[in-house]
Design an enzyme around this catalytic site. Sequence first.
Site, PDB file in Angstrom:
ATOM      1  N   GLY A  35       0.974  -0.716  -0.225  1.00 58.21           N
ATOM      2  CA  GLY A  35       0.095   0.203  -0.001  1.00 58.21           C
ATOM      3  C   GLY A  35       0.579   1.432  -0.029  1.00 58.21           C
ATOM      4  CD  GLU A  36       3.973   3.247   2.705  1.00 64.24           C
ATOM      5  OE1 GLU A  36       4.405   3.194   2.632  1.00 64.24           O
ATOM      6  OE2 GLU A  36       3.084   2.057   4.057  1.00 64.24           O
TER       7      GLU A  36
END
Length: 344
Positions: A310-311
């Site tokens: 993610g991120e």
Amino acid sequence: MKFDIKPVKKDLKDAIQHKIDTKTKPVGALGILEELALQIAMIQETLSPRLSEPVILVFAGDHGIASTGKVNPYPQEVTAQMVYNFLNGGAAINVFCKQHTIGLKIIDAGVNHTFETSPNLIDAKIALGTENYEHGAAMSIPQCKMALDKGAALVQKCYDEGSTIIGFGEMGIGNSSSASLLMAAFTKIPIADCVGAGTGLVGAGVSQKTKVLTTVFNTHQPQSALETLATFGGFEIAMIAGGMLQAAQLGMIILIDGFIVTAALLAAHAMCDNVLDYCVFSHTSDEQGHQKMLAFLEKKAVLNLNMRLGEGTGVAMAYPVIESAVAFLNEMASFEEAGVDEVM
């Protein structure tokens, strides 16, 4: 809340394809780079596209279900801790954005923590996390609309600052559960096939998560895309959906990250299917539901690095490939320019 997203025009498609095909290479030899060059040039309606002020917006939010510990191996407090890590420059997304000269903005969409004012944190907080959807909708319809609007406003600001290409990332303990529920609702794929490891569940943990989310899914009967997003979503997911819709309306190139961000796209797509014309899928997440999402949307990703962080990290890793696609279209010689016989 009203987005006017036009389908990408095809007026220049043949001319762009001709420019690609007459570069000093065999037709199709640059593979997906050629597909990217065509898509980006069509989005920008030019034979000479440009990428300006690339930026990734990382939205953070907490989820009511996470406080129960039923669906996540890490405590809810990790969301706020990771936001501090972003602000201190210590996360993977910080490293990759710095490496590839990509702007990075961190947004508090609804973290269950009160942050001190910071020049590096955008305060767009709707509430201290969503409600637990075991007992009701995650957010009210007005809250969901507010999140969509705030996401749209943040993208508008990036556009006004000169950005032509924008990516989305997220952070939120429990948000893979929201993504699984949204995936099941929008794709009609059985919920059990939408649930994965998230932040690291294995074995019995995944089984319990599946059981809990199956009950949640069967408890609710949302009747529209907006109600579905409000019922199962997170503030960060709703802001991403609003941001994508605004970006498409502005004719920006939208870079899609992994499982959570694609769940936000499913919501945006259900609200306006033309948004897909503007999307580049950066990578195939190792989260098991993501491959099914891409199949549902009939899209393929640029990279497959077995990532599931993610991120926005998949976006940051794919950006140099996208740069290369634009560079070859703009700078590579044609057979005529190079004086090379077109025999390849």
